[in-house]
Design a protein around this motif. Structure first.
Motif, PDB file in Angstrom:
ATOM      1  N   UNK A   9       0.791  -1.223   0.000  1.00 40.66           N
ATOM      2  CA  UNK A   9       0.000   0.000   0.000  1.00 40.66           C
ATOM      3  C   UNK A   9       0.826   1.277   0.000  1.00 40.66           C
ATOM      4  N   UNK A  10       2.125   1.168   0.326  1.00 39.10           N
ATOM      5  CA  UNK A  10       2.975   2.359   0.365  1.00 39.10           C
ATOM      6  C   UNK A  10       2.714   3.268   1.548  1.00 39.10           C
ATOM      7  N   UNK A  11       2.010   2.795   2.556  1.00 42.49           N
ATOM      8  CA  UNK A  11       1.705   3.591   3.745  1.00 42.49           C
ATOM      9  C   UNK A  11       1.471   2.661   4.927  1.00 42.49           C
ATOM     10  N   UNK A  12       1.650   3.208   6.133  1.00 44.11           N
ATOM     11  CA  UNK A  12       1.373   2.451   7.357  1.00 44.11           C
ATOM     12  C   UNK A  12       0.204   3.052   8.122  1.00 44.11           C
ATOM     13  N   UNK A  13      -0.565   3.907   7.462  1.00 38.88           N
ATOM     14  CA  UNK A  13      -1.728   4.481   8.126  1.00 38.88           C
ATOM     15  C   UNK A  13      -2.770   3.401   8.444  1.00 38.88           C
ATOM     16  N   UNK A  14      -3.504   3.626   9.522  1.00 37.41           N
ATOM     17  CA  UNK A  14      -4.536   2.672   9.914  1.00 37.41           C
ATOM     18  C   UNK A  14      -5.593   2.583   8.822  1.00 37.41           C
ATOM     19  N   UNK A  15      -5.949   1.368   8.463  1.00 40.85           N
ATOM     20  CA  UNK A  15      -6.963   1.169   7.429  1.00 40.85           C
ATOM     21  C   UNK A  15      -8.336   1.582   7.961  1.00 40.85           C
ATOM     22  N   UNK A  16      -9.207   2.063   7.099  1.00 41.58           N
ATOM     23  CA  UNK A  16     -10.568   2.426   7.545  1.00 41.58           C
ATOM     24  C   UNK A  16     -11.283   1.215   8.134  1.00 41.58           C
ATOM     25  N   UNK A  17     -11.976   1.473   9.239  1.00 43.67           N
ATOM     26  CA  UNK A  17     -12.753   0.414   9.867  1.00 43.67           C
ATOM     27  C   UNK A  17     -14.232   0.680   9.622  1.00 43.67           C
ATOM     28  N   UNK A  18     -14.988  -0.381   9.555  1.00 45.16           N
ATOM     29  CA  UNK A  18     -16.409  -0.213   9.286  1.00 45.16           C
ATOM     30  C   UNK A  18     -17.099   0.436  10.490  1.00 45.16           C
ATOM     31  N   UNK A  19     -17.072  -0.228  11.617  1.00 48.37           N
ATOM     32  CA  UNK A  19     -17.671   0.328  12.826  1.00 48.37           C
ATOM     33  C   UNK A  19     -19.178   0.523  12.693  1.00 48.37           C
ATOM     34  N   UNK A  20     -19.810   0.794  13.817  1.00 49.08           N
ATOM     35  CA  UNK A  20     -21.241   1.029  13.814  1.00 49.08           C
ATOM     36  C   UNK A  20     -21.506   2.510  13.541  1.00 49.08           C
ATOM     37  N   UNK A  21     -22.448   2.841  12.688  1.00 46.74           N
ATOM     38  CA  UNK A  21     -22.739   4.257  12.403  1.00 46.74           C
ATOM     39  C   UNK A  21     -23.263   4.967  13.650  1.00 46.74           C
ATOM     40  N   UNK A  22     -23.025   6.281  13.719  1.00 48.00           N
ATOM     41  CA  UNK A  22     -23.500   7.064  14.851  1.00 48.00           C
ATOM     42  C   UNK A  22     -25.023   7.053  14.897  1.00 48.00           C
ATOM     43  N   UNK A  23     -25.537   6.980  16.100  1.00 43.02           N
ATOM     44  CA  UNK A  23     -26.989   6.916  16.260  1.00 43.02           C
ATOM     45  C   UNK A  23     -27.589   8.304  16.481  1.00 43.02           C
ATOM     46  N   UNK A  24     -26.736   9.336  16.566  1.00 43.72           N
ATOM     47  CA  UNK A  24     -27.235  10.695  16.753  1.00 43.72           C
ATOM     48  C   UNK A  24     -26.771  11.577  15.603  1.00 43.72           C
ATOM     49  N   UNK A  25     -27.606  12.545  15.251  1.00 41.99           N
ATOM     50  CA  UNK A  25     -27.258  13.509  14.210  1.00 41.99           C
ATOM     51  C   UNK A  25     -26.446  14.650  14.812  1.00 41.99           C
ATOM     52  N   UNK A  26     -25.830  15.472  13.945  1.00 40.79           N
ATOM     53  CA  UNK A  26     -24.997  16.567  14.412  1.00 40.79           C
ATOM     54  C   UNK A  26     -25.800  17.547  15.265  1.00 40.79           C
ATOM     55  N   UNK A  27     -27.054  17.807  14.877  1.00 36.77           N
ATOM     56  CA  UNK A  27     -27.888  18.726  15.649  1.00 36.77           C
ATOM     57  C   UNK A  27     -28.145  18.187  17.050  1.00 36.77           C
ATOM     58  N   UNK A  28     -28.310  16.877  17.164  1.00 36.32           N
ATOM     59  CA  UNK A  28     -28.525  16.269  18.484  1.00 36.32           C
ATOM     60  C   UNK A  28     -27.263  16.354  19.333  1.00 36.32           C
ATOM     61  N   UNK A  29     -26.103  16.131  18.698  1.00 34.36           N
ATOM     62  CA  UNK A  29     -24.839  16.234  19.430  1.00 34.36           C
ATOM     63  C   UNK A  29     -24.662  17.639  19.996  1.00 34.36           C
ATOM     64  N   UNK A  30     -24.973  18.648  19.183  1.00 34.75           N
ATOM     65  CA  UNK A  30     -24.852  20.033  19.633  1.00 34.75           C
ATOM     66  C   UNK A  30     -25.835  20.328  20.757  1.00 34.75           C
ATOM     67  N   UNK A  31     -27.027  19.732  20.695  1.00 31.36           N
ATOM     68  CA  UNK A  31     -28.029  19.947  21.744  1.00 31.36           C
ATOM     69  C   UNK A  31     -27.573  19.339  23.063  1.00 31.36           C
TER      70      UNK A  31
END
Length: 211
Positions: free
Chosen positions: A27-49
């Motif tokens: 790959x020419x890099x040692x950066x961490x590969x993207x992980x799938x993970x679980x999507x966030x259950x809150x929207x940005x507006x909720x996080x700000x609230x």
């Protein structure tokens, strides 16, 4: 260098070194590969609230914030959103009850001496007595890391009615110094004895030389 030599030099296990070499070659890099993970259950507006609610009502538990905002997710979700905004849970700062006259006198004292030079403060010693316990069960609250002494984050207290440990100590620009336990009330005679037998000899040795 071989993988064995690299392992000996860096202290990293050989299998890890082989894995890194393979990833670099492919790959020419040692950066961490993207992980799938679980999507966030809150929207940005909720996080700000969540953040806004905690800052406006710092004594509100995360469980109550989640219920008030009807957030999808667990109580841990609300706590994580606050931690992401550098807001953590702390015990309130404790301060004695000050009257307007007390505040004015303290401000006047500070203004009187704030113009003094470093040479002046090198010859100053602060001394005080008595450390008191505080009432158990102090409520936790949400605040930014650097906001401990903001007005809304201070819990006023009177005498705790708990155990008081009789201690006397002093400090200077050199740092904290002697700390000793006293017996009974610290009356004037005992104060003079401590100053003559403890404070003065140590101050001469550590802070202010003779004369």
């Amino acid at each position: 260098m071989t993988a064995r030599e690299i392992s000996r030099e860096t202290g990293v296990h050989r299998s890890t070194i082989y894995r890194w070499i393979t990833q670099w070659q492919q790959e020419g890099t040692l950066r961490t590969r993207p992980r799938s993970g679980r999507p966030r259950v809150t929207a940005r507006e909720q996080d700000e609230a969540v953040v806004e609610t905690a800052l406006q009502r710092p004594l509100t538990p995360a469980t109550q914030i989640r219920r008030d905002l009807r957030l999808t997710g667990s109580n841990s979700t609300a706590r994580r959103r606050l931690h992401e905004a550098d807001i953590s849970c702390y015990i309130p700062a404790m301060k004695g009850e000050l009257s307007p006259a007390n505040k004015e006198a303290r401000l006047g004292f500070a203004l009187q001496y704030c113009v003094e030079s470093d040479d002046f403060w090198e010859n100053v010693i602060f001394t005080d007595k008595c450390f008191s316990s505080v009432k158990a069960g102090a409520r936790m609250f949400w605040r930014l890391k650097n906001g401990r002494y903001m007005e809304q984050h201070i819990k006023q207290k009177a005498n705790s009615g708990r155990i008081t440990t009789a201690l006397w100590g002093w400090m200077s620009t050199s740092g904290p110094c002697e700390l000793i336990q006293t017996e009974g009330r610290l009356i004037s005679e005992e104060y003079v004895r401590i100053e003559e037998e403890v404070l003065l000899p140590n101050a001469r040795m550590m802070v202010i030389p003779t004369p």
